[in-house]
Design a protein around this motif. Sequence first.
Motif, short mmCIF file in Angstrom:
data_model
loop_
_atom_site.label_atom_id
_atom_site.label_comp_id
_atom_site.label_asym_id
_atom_site.label_seq_id
_atom_site.Cartn_x
_atom_site.Cartn_y
_atom_site.Cartn_z
N THR A 110 0.56 -33.47 -48.27
CA THR A 110 -0.21 -32.24 -48.07
C THR A 110 -1.26 -32.43 -46.97
OG1 THR A 110 -1.81 -32.88 -49.74
CG2 THR A 110 0.01 -31.50 -50.47
N THR A 111 -1.26 -33.62 -46.34
CA THR A 111 -2.24 -34.01 -45.31
C THR A 111 -3.67 -33.91 -45.80
OG1 THR A 111 -2.74 -31.97 -44.10
CG2 THR A 111 -0.65 -33.03 -43.58
N THR A 112 -3.88 -34.21 -47.10
CA THR A 112 -5.25 -34.19 -47.64
C THR A 112 -5.97 -35.48 -47.28
OG1 THR A 112 -4.44 -32.84 -49.44
CG2 THR A 112 -6.61 -33.82 -49.72
N GLY A 113 -5.30 -36.61 -47.54
CA GLY A 113 -5.89 -37.88 -47.16
C GLY A 113 -6.89 -38.43 -48.15
N LEU A 220 -3.91 -34.04 -39.40
CA LEU A 220 -5.27 -33.80 -39.91
C LEU A 220 -5.36 -34.29 -41.35
CD1 LEU A 220 -5.97 -30.32 -38.29
CD2 LEU A 220 -6.79 -32.54 -37.56
N GLY A 221 -4.84 -35.50 -41.53
CA GLY A 221 -4.70 -36.05 -42.88
C GLY A 221 -5.91 -36.83 -43.34
N GLY A 222 -6.24 -37.91 -42.62
CA GLY A 222 -7.43 -38.64 -43.00
C GLY A 222 -7.19 -39.99 -43.65
N THR A 317 -12.39 -29.92 -39.47
CA THR A 317 -10.96 -29.73 -39.19
C THR A 317 -10.11 -30.17 -40.39
OG1 THR A 317 -10.80 -31.94 -38.23
CG2 THR A 317 -11.20 -30.12 -36.70
N THR A 318 -10.75 -30.46 -41.51
CA THR A 318 -10.08 -30.92 -42.74
C THR A 318 -9.36 -32.24 -42.55
OG1 THR A 318 -7.89 -29.88 -42.51
CG2 THR A 318 -9.67 -28.47 -43.33
N THR A 319 -9.86 -33.08 -41.66
CA THR A 319 -9.22 -34.39 -41.48
C THR A 319 -9.75 -35.37 -42.52
OG1 THR A 319 -9.25 -33.91 -39.13
CG2 THR A 319 -8.62 -36.14 -39.79
N GLY A 320 -11.05 -35.66 -42.45
CA GLY A 320 -11.61 -36.51 -43.48
C GLY A 320 -11.77 -37.97 -43.11
N ASN A 434 -8.81 -27.41 -49.77
CA ASN A 434 -8.77 -27.28 -48.32
C ASN A 434 -8.05 -28.44 -47.64
OD1 ASN A 434 -10.30 -24.84 -48.24
ND2 ASN A 434 -12.13 -26.05 -48.66
N ASN A 435 -7.49 -29.36 -48.47
CA ASN A 435 -6.77 -30.52 -47.95
C ASN A 435 -7.62 -31.33 -46.97
OD1 ASN A 435 -4.35 -28.13 -48.14
ND2 ASN A 435 -4.14 -30.00 -49.32
N THR A 436 -8.87 -31.52 -47.34
CA THR A 436 -9.80 -32.26 -46.49
C THR A 436 -9.82 -33.74 -46.86
OG1 THR A 436 -11.14 -30.29 -46.33
CG2 THR A 436 -12.18 -32.35 -45.67
N GLY A 437 -9.96 -34.02 -48.17
CA GLY A 437 -9.98 -35.41 -48.63
C GLY A 437 -11.29 -35.78 -49.28
#
Lengths: 485, 485
Positions: A110-113, A220-222, A317-320, A434-437
């Motif tokens: 989900t590219t949350t990271g 934009l995973g993290g 950018t919801t990377t984390g 928000n799939n930020t992490g």
Amino acid sequence: MQSLRRLLPVLAVVLMVFAGTMVVPLLFALLGPDDGLLDHVQAMAITFICGLALFIATRSRRSELQPRDGFLLVTLVWTVLPAFGTLPLLLHLPDLSFTDAYFEAVSGLTTTGATVLTGLEKLPTSINVWRCFMVLIGGMGILVLVVAILPLLGVGGSQLFRAESAGPMKDQKLTPRIAETARGLWTVYFTLALACFLAYRWAGMGWADAFMHMCSTMGLGGFAAYDASFGAFDSVAIEVVAIVFMLLAGINFALYFLVLKRRSLKPLWSDIEARSFFALMAGSVLLVALFLLAHGVYPDFATALRHAAFSVVSVATTTGFATVDYAQWPMFAPVLMLFLCGFATCAGSTGGGIKLIRSLVMLKAAKRDMTRIVHPRAVLPVKIGGTLVSNQVIFSVLAFMLIYGSVMVLATLLLLFSGLDIVSSFTAVVACINNTGPGLGQVGPSGNYQGLSDFQTWVCTITMLLGRLELLSVLVLFTPQFWRT
Amino acid sequence: MQSLRRLLPVLAVVLMVFAGTMVVPLLFALLGPDDGLLDHVQAMAITFICGLALFIATRSRRSELQPRDGFLLVTLVWTVLPAFGTLPLLLHLPDLSFTDAYFEAVSGLTTTGATVLTGLEKLPTSINVWRCFMVLIGGMGILVLVVAILPLLGVGGSQLFRAESAGPMKDQKLTPRIAETARGLWTVYFTLALACFLAYRWAGMGWADAFMHMCSTMGLGGFAAYDASFGAFDSVAIEVVAIVFMLLAGINFALYFLVLKRRSLKPLWSDIEARSFFALMAGSVLLVALFLLAHGVYPDFATALRHAAFSVVSVATTTGFATVDYAQWPMFAPVLMLFLCGFATCAGSTGGGIKLIRSLVMLKAAKRDMTRIVHPRAVLPVKIGGTLVSNQVIFSVLAFMLIYGSVMVLATLLLLFSGLDIVSSFTAVVACINNTGPGLGQVGPSGNYQGLSDFQTWVCTITMLLGRLELLSVLVLFTPQFWRT
Ligand SMILES: [K+]
Ligand SMILES: [K+]
């Protein structure tokens, strides 16, 4: 159930392709001194055999997919694939529970990271490659989902996301249409990915690090290969590369089509969403930098700007990724950053959250109603960048926002109910939906999701999935209407 | 400016009437041994003279009010009256700053009930009577505002609030129409107030206490005459009376017209909003009671139910009385309570927040869009209790909710920016915008708003006003369209 029958052969193919992607960590295991080799071989074999068995068992029922099948398909893909994505982790780390491994795999795809692992630098490179590579795959999947599939399904105002280049699609069959769009998107995605990889290498990362962090950046995973995240490099050059590519991955990928077609950067600037995105990022970075300087967190503006730029862009950018423990900053800064991550990325990017375009629609609709109070009889169309937004789209966005808010409240209450503290509960939900992490408190940039109970981990896992699949595409499966007819 | 000219004589009259209400604390000062007498006489004289002077200076400009004048009028009334409401406090407490006194008066007249004062039991009874009486006046004002004025102005879906009994209003002039509705509402309000007063007396309060806490209860205000709030009484009978009247003041007062007219309690039950309100309260009380029992906070179900019932009803109806320091309960309970206060009260009550009816409209609109995803071509009207809700009303409610959310975020960020901690910042804003009173952390049920800086106090004051005046009726004043023409 008809729907499920049509979909199972498709899922089987997706699973076999997913098994194919496991060759990437396997190559890293072959190249380096790495004790994850056997785990990857086994994981790949199991995944492929399961996919093949499913295909053989169901292939006779193949028939043309219908638009509505999309809902079930995306939900199936994003719940079944992570189950197989856990295999390398479970095989290599026998103490890891399935709950935690599934969280980690969902977090990647989900590219949350968000991670439940510590001691990342002690893991074999190939395991970290697999974690990060899942982010790259997830990012690809999301692009197809939001640019090609969701607009057809009319989910949450995503009709809006159909970029100029997409053209009419009424008379075409579903599958070739999606395949064509996907090809175009992925060409752009992999071109940028290659540029990012080379830039990280140029900035001083090793080959493996450059590959892994490129994956995490593009999606934009993290995920990082170090517990200290980007803090482990302590390099301005690397941070600048990361910032540039996080920003590039945060705008609508369909715009890059136009940039290539017209051989001009103008489309980036004439797109109201991209323009708002860049302005919002620049303004927030400056605000946070000045705030940190005023509070004496950093001694000079250059240092404040460096850390503000990286952290704000990373979270918004919801990377984390993290270079410093920004949870130690005066609370205004991290809370503002988490607030931004809820809506700052563009639709059609690999970022999470509500998306800027939905926020713009809502703002314009609200502004219209303010005007209507003063001029009750005025006819006031809502326009975004010159295009008329229909009432139906506004209602879709409204439904989306309301369900987004409700899921956030419900998930926060569940975490509180299970005994987590208030700051960790709320920010974990914000960071997951928000799939930020990283959130704050226990799940902040210096902590992780390891300390959560199984129940709490599942709440976070489901929240990540709901956020990634734009809520409605999953929740519609729980309406009786969906299964009728 | 035309508008302002028409309004100033009206404001002058309102100010003179407000001076008249100051006779109530004055009577208490005359009756008991009380050293606030002179303060009340002075406050009353100053207020009356200011009102009279304004009237004399502006009366020549009297002309028929127009609907749009309503926006400016309500904002003027709720900002100017508190300025004079501070007089008894400022005269009696020379160390009190204007910022704090204005906060306290706004808190009373908006029926928020947040306080900056401690040592309440050491204040003269007449001062406490004035604080509480402002809540009763505020409650009266709100009823007229939401039942008679806002529906005419079309603010935030409040067209919906027009109760059955109100009938058509097109051909009537504004002032007599509002006056007629107000008379009816106030008859009901004062009848209930008298019943509440006698019930408190019967349950064991002294006459003065019964009067003060009646005022606070009817306005869903939350001011008490003791630092320990209702904990000072420690009486089940008093708590039961409070719960009953908080619930009665939390539903639409227009329904009581119907109850009287039809001599039946059926209208209360057939109204979908009232029914949802009672169901929500009962369900939440039971849930919290069981939660507290399960966590061993109280040894037996009866005790858990007693404290859960009082605290949940008190916070969810936006009253804010406390018998125990519920901030010490496991966080799930107080957060749930604060969440409820955002939307649990009915429109046309003296409670704050979004109101149940708006939440119902939003839920139904969202549900329609879920259905529309499955059946894109279906025509799906939104109905509440059998009545069709127009798209325009849905858009109004949407604008309201969005601005509500934006103000909350902005105010929270301002408080964080000024250095307040995250829990206090967020819950102070929730407690102020919903006119509830106590939040958590520093502003929790055992603390108060005294420790805030002047800047923080002003943020809270403005948030209370915005929440009370249903946001749009104030914010519309800041649009250029309003002042044009
Ligand atoms: K992320
Ligand atoms: K209150």
